[in-house]
Design a protein around this motif. Structure first.
Motif, PDB file in Angstrom:
ATOM      1  N   MET A   1       0.841  -1.192   0.000  1.00 58.30           N
ATOM      2  CA  MET A   1       0.000   0.000   0.000  1.00 58.30           C
ATOM      3  C   MET A   1       0.877   1.243   0.000  1.00 58.30           C
ATOM      4  O   MET A   1       1.895   1.305   0.691  1.00 58.30           O
ATOM      5  N   ALA A   2       0.489   2.242  -0.765  1.00 56.15           N
ATOM      6  CA  ALA A   2       1.213   3.511  -0.763  1.00 56.15           C
ATOM      7  C   ALA A   2       0.983   4.238   0.554  1.00 56.15           C
ATOM      8  O   ALA A   2      -0.102   4.184   1.127  1.00 56.15           O
ATOM      9  N   LYS A 242      -0.850   1.320  -4.855  1.00 56.02           N
ATOM     10  CA  LYS A 242       0.493   0.880  -5.215  1.00 56.02           C
ATOM     11  C   LYS A 242       1.338   0.733  -3.956  1.00 56.02           C
ATOM     12  O   LYS A 242       1.086   1.376  -2.937  1.00 56.02           O
ATOM     13  N   ASP A 243       2.352  -0.107  -4.029  1.00 55.76           N
ATOM     14  CA  ASP A 243       3.301  -0.258  -2.934  1.00 55.76           C
ATOM     15  C   ASP A 243       4.392   0.786  -3.129  1.00 55.76           C
ATOM     16  O   ASP A 243       5.318   0.580  -3.926  1.00 55.76           O
ATOM     17  N   LYS A 245       6.531   4.457  -1.311  1.00 58.35           N
ATOM     18  CA  LYS A 245       6.800   5.436  -0.267  1.00 58.35           C
ATOM     19  C   LYS A 245       6.738   6.835  -0.891  1.00 58.35           C
ATOM     20  O   LYS A 245       7.398   7.095  -1.895  1.00 58.35           O
TER      21      LYS A 245
END
Length: 336
Positions: A1-2, A242-243, A245
């Motif tokens: 997860m973003a 989206k994954d 940072k």
């Protein structure tokens, strides 16, 4: 997860790029600035501001020795911010800044714009550049000799826009870099290029430029509106799917062109506490001229506080350039 994992607040003014010996080049512009300088809710022509504020403290703050010390303090913190940001290695940046009519002009001046294109341009400066706002020493630090292309996170930008519409913000979008008078692309504003050039050392990370009209009446978004839009950015990132940072960066501020240390300290205290109500309670008359850029910090703080990130103030440096109290109060902070 973003998720939003890191935040930066940085000033970006010319005094960070001008040697202290040359700060008076900006003082000359202060003296002729019309109609005058907003200070504590009123507007003063330079001579009136000088008569109001001249004192021993401002005389001491304008010595070359003090200017040099303040310049060095600022450069130390910019180095620290850059090191921390690069070490965090985010997948994308949301950079919140203001437009000094570098992109938008009086024919269309949106309150809040999210740029959703795939790239932006920092126009090169092949030779000397002279204007009321940019002298050669500053131009060399803002620009390369040739055009530089910076990538943008257009899919994240579109997610921010979709969330903003859901949250009932009438947000403007831009998907194409505007044309300059010479037919080429307009240069991305210095609020954004400063981050890439100084903090990222010309190694850009995909960005989402959020362009806030803090400067120009009549459609400046209020401090509360900026805080609330920051919360919307946080919701957008969490729902991006989206994954990744994400780092949120506030570029600009603090008080200028007439420095108001009392205002800055109230803002800093509220930012440290993540107190949106206190930030929003200040009179809009105090968020004028350069001091309006503090709203970029408020918007960023709204996003960062929603992710339970806490502000660490690295330094506050009031860089005076005249005995009238003009200059730029510099702030440097991270959120983690």
């Amino acid at each position: 997860m973003a998720d939003i994992t890191f935040g930066v607040g940085t000033s970006h003014g010319p005094l960070l790029m001008l040697s202290p010996e040359n700060w008076d080049l900006r003082t000359d512009a202060d003296k002729t600035f019309s109609p005058g300088h907003p200070f504590q809710g009123k507007v003063y022509p330079y001579d009136d501001l000088l008569a109001l504020r001249r004192n021993n403290y401002l005389a001491d703050m304008n010595s070359l020795e003090t200017r040099r010390k303040h310049y060095d303090r600022c450069q130390t913190q910019l180095d620290r911010l850059g090191e921390r940001l690069r070490a965090e290695s985010p997948d994308a940046l949301v950079i919140i800044g203001d437009d000094h009519k570098e992109w938008f002009l009086d024919d269309a001046l949106p309150a809040i714009t999210v740029y959703c294109g795939d790239e932006v341009v920092n126009r090169g400066v092949a030779g000397p550049k002279h204007s009321s706002d940019t002298i050669d020493e500053v131009a060399k630090r803002r620009h390369l000799s040739e055009d530089a292309i910076y990538p943008c996170a257009s899919d994240l930008a579109l997610r921010i826009v979709a969330q903003a519409i859901d949250d009932e913000f009438d947000v403007a979008t831009s998907t194409v870099v505007p044309k300059a008078p010479d037919g080429g692309p307009k240069c991305l504003g210095h609020a954004y290029t400063f981050v890439v050039r100084r903090l990222l050392q010309d190694k850009p990370i995909p960005m989402v430029p959020v362009i806030v009209n803090t400067y120009y009446p009549p459609n400046q978004p209020s401090a509360k509106r900026c805080w609330d839009f920051g919360r919307s950015i946080s919701r957008a990132v969490k729902g991006w799917g989206k994954d990744a940072k994400i780092a949120v960066i506030a570029s600009g501020g603090l008080s200028h062109f007439a420095i108001d240390e009392e205002f800055d300290q109230r803002m800093i205290a509220a930012l440290l506490a993540g107190d949106g109500a206190a930030l929003s309670a200040e009179s809009e008359a105090l968020f004028q001229s350069g001091s309006s850029e503090t709203k970029c910090w408020i918007m960023a703080a709204g996003a960062l506080a929603a992710n339970d990130l806490k502000m660490d103030l690295l330094d506050y440096v009031p860089c005076y350039r005249s005995e009238a109290g003009t200059g730029n109060a510099m702030g440097f902070a991270t959120w983690q």
